[in-house]
Design a protein around this motif. Sequence first.
Motif, PDB file in Angstrom:
ATOM      1  N   MET A   1       0.857  -1.192   0.000  1.00 23.10           N
ATOM      2  CA  MET A   1       0.000   0.000   0.000  1.00 23.10           C
ATOM      3  C   MET A   1       0.891   1.239   0.000  1.00 23.10           C
ATOM      4  O   MET A   1       1.783   1.374   0.843  1.00 23.10           O
ATOM      5  CB  MET A   1      -0.902   0.015   1.238  1.00 23.10           C
ATOM      6  N   MET A   2       0.660   2.132  -0.955  1.00 20.97           N
ATOM      7  CA  MET A   2       1.437   3.365  -1.054  1.00 20.97           C
ATOM      8  C   MET A   2       0.559   4.561  -0.724  1.00 20.97           C
ATOM      9  O   MET A   2      -0.603   4.623  -1.147  1.00 20.97           O
ATOM     10  CB  MET A   2       2.014   3.525  -2.471  1.00 20.97           C
ATOM     11  N   ARG A   3       1.101   5.504   0.052  1.00 22.12           N
ATOM     12  CA  ARG A   3       0.376   6.724   0.377  1.00 22.12           C
ATOM     13  C   ARG A   3       0.979   7.884  -0.424  1.00 22.12           C
ATOM     14  O   ARG A   3       2.194   8.063  -0.460  1.00 22.12           O
ATOM     15  CB  ARG A   3       0.441   7.026   1.863  1.00 22.12           C
ATOM     16  N   PHE A   4       0.093   8.662  -1.049  1.00 28.97           N
ATOM     17  CA  PHE A   4       0.507   9.803  -1.843  1.00 28.97           C
ATOM     18  C   PHE A   4      -0.093  11.087  -1.281  1.00 28.97           C
ATOM     19  O   PHE A   4      -1.235  11.092  -0.814  1.00 28.97           O
ATOM     20  CB  PHE A   4       0.045   9.656  -3.300  1.00 28.97           C
ATOM     21  N   ARG A   5       0.681  12.158  -1.339  1.00 25.62           N
ATOM     22  CA  ARG A   5       0.184  13.500  -1.026  1.00 25.62           C
ATOM     23  C   ARG A   5      -0.215  14.181  -2.320  1.00 25.62           C
ATOM     24  O   ARG A   5       0.558  14.224  -3.274  1.00 25.62           O
ATOM     25  CB  ARG A   5       1.262  14.327  -0.319  1.00 25.62           C
ATOM     26  N   LEU A   6      -1.440  14.705  -2.366  1.00 21.62           N
ATOM     27  CA  LEU A   6      -1.951  15.430  -3.518  1.00 21.62           C
ATOM     28  C   LEU A   6      -2.147  16.894  -3.142  1.00 21.62           C
ATOM     29  O   LEU A   6      -2.542  17.201  -2.019  1.00 21.62           O
ATOM     30  CB  LEU A   6      -3.293  14.850  -3.981  1.00 21.62           C
ATOM     31  N   THR A   7      -1.885  17.777  -4.081  1.00 15.13           N
ATOM     32  CA  THR A   7      -2.267  19.182  -3.927  1.00 15.13           C
ATOM     33  C   THR A   7      -3.337  19.456  -4.970  1.00 15.13           C
ATOM     34  O   THR A   7      -3.097  19.299  -6.174  1.00 15.13           O
ATOM     35  CB  THR A   7      -1.065  20.119  -4.131  1.00 15.13           C
ATOM     36  N   VAL A   8      -4.528  19.848  -4.511  1.00 19.36           N
ATOM     37  CA  VAL A   8      -5.708  19.896  -5.375  1.00 19.36           C
ATOM     38  C   VAL A   8      -6.191  21.337  -5.553  1.00 19.36           C
ATOM     39  O   VAL A   8      -6.324  22.087  -4.579  1.00 19.36           O
ATOM     40  CB  VAL A   8      -6.853  19.044  -4.781  1.00 19.36           C
ATOM     41  N   GLU A   9      -6.476  21.682  -6.798  1.00 16.32           N
ATOM     42  CA  GLU A   9      -7.102  22.964  -7.136  1.00 16.32           C
ATOM     43  C   GLU A   9      -8.506  22.677  -7.655  1.00 16.32           C
ATOM     44  O   GLU A   9      -8.686  21.747  -8.449  1.00 16.32           O
ATOM     45  CB  GLU A   9      -6.271  23.666  -8.212  1.00 16.32           C
ATOM     46  N   TYR A  10      -9.491  23.477  -7.214  1.00 15.71           N
ATOM     47  CA  TYR A  10     -10.850  23.234  -7.705  1.00 15.71           C
ATOM     48  C   TYR A  10     -11.704  24.487  -7.630  1.00 15.71           C
ATOM     49  O   TYR A  10     -11.517  25.350  -6.778  1.00 15.71           O
ATOM     50  CB  TYR A  10     -11.532  22.093  -6.939  1.00 15.71           C
ATOM     51  N   SER A  58      -7.391  26.569  -3.992  1.00 12.35           N
ATOM     52  CA  SER A  58      -6.272  26.752  -4.923  1.00 12.35           C
ATOM     53  C   SER A  58      -5.112  25.826  -4.606  1.00 12.35           C
ATOM     54  O   SER A  58      -4.246  25.603  -5.462  1.00 12.35           O
ATOM     55  CB  SER A  58      -5.786  28.205  -4.904  1.00 12.35           C
ATOM     56  N   ALA A  59      -5.078  25.266  -3.384  1.00 11.07           N
ATOM     57  CA  ALA A  59      -3.989  24.360  -3.002  1.00 11.07           C
ATOM     58  C   ALA A  59      -4.411  23.545  -1.788  1.00 11.07           C
ATOM     59  O   ALA A  59      -3.884  23.719  -0.695  1.00 11.07           O
ATOM     60  CB  ALA A  59      -2.710  25.136  -2.717  1.00 11.07           C
ATOM     61  N   MET A  60      -5.368  22.656  -1.979  1.00  5.61           N
ATOM     62  CA  MET A  60      -5.857  21.821  -0.887  1.00  5.61           C
ATOM     63  C   MET A  60      -4.984  20.570  -0.765  1.00  5.61           C
ATOM     64  O   MET A  60      -4.931  19.755  -1.685  1.00  5.61           O
ATOM     65  CB  MET A  60      -7.306  21.406  -1.129  1.00  5.61           C
ATOM     66  N   PRO A  61      -4.278  20.374   0.356  1.00  6.18           N
ATOM     67  CA  PRO A  61      -3.519  19.139   0.540  1.00  6.18           C
ATOM     68  C   PRO A  61      -4.462  17.983   0.868  1.00  6.18           C
ATOM     69  O   PRO A  61      -5.435  18.150   1.598  1.00  6.18           O
ATOM     70  CB  PRO A  61      -2.605  19.448   1.726  1.00  6.18           C
TER      71      PRO A  61
END
Length: 254
Positions: A1-10, A58-61
């Motif tokens: 299982m791999m965990r990734f950090r995403l930075t999301v714009e919406y 604009s930059a939701m972790p």
Amino acid sequence: MMRFRLTVEYDGRPFQGWQRQGHGRSVQQAIEDALFSICGEKTEVVAAGRTDAGVHGSAMPAHVEIERPFTPFRLMEALNARLKPQPVSILECAEAPGWHARFDCIQRRYIYRIINRRAPLALAAGMAWRVPAPLDADAMHAAAQRLVGRHDFTTFRSAQCQANSPLRTLDRLDVRREGDELLVFAAARSFLHHQVRSMVGCLKLVGQGKWSSDDLAAALAARDRAALGINAPPDGLCFVGASYPDLSVGFTLP
């Protein structure tokens, strides 16, 4: 299982908020559905914050765990391809073992955008609050300092707020004018439901001369939602960044 950090714009306008729910589309659901179409796994995307319907990011972790092996770049590209044409974009993706987007967060940052003019909004419609009446940004900033610090923010929380306590420590609440725009900068470890919008709505009354700094302080001291002036609309609110013990994501307030 791999965990990734995403930075999301919406763009929050088509969604019922970040969190998955039963009565409409959410940003979380959009990303989780995209992940399922990519790797066939049902997984939860956990974010630093839970924005309301119509509020932007604009930059939701966020973080997600999947079993199928991916490089961060390939996962980001695959997600962005599957998210189209929804107004959601993955700006960054990185491996983040043991990192938790919500529980490890030590500060969350928002900007509220007010456009202070009589003319209707064309380009900024849905992305800012238009206030036609003149606003005194200096008076708003001075009054805002009465809210900074640790307080009981019951007056400024939604009746539907599920937080265990109304006590919050507000690190910053600044108001600055740039031409016909007023920007409200808010930073805290955590916020109550509708807290930023409620504070901005009352600051607007101060800017119009309808409230004084003392009126704002009295509303805070009342610890009663009935003492609230007005609640600002979601249009102008944007989650712009978050901080972690060894990481800052997104915009740092000036």
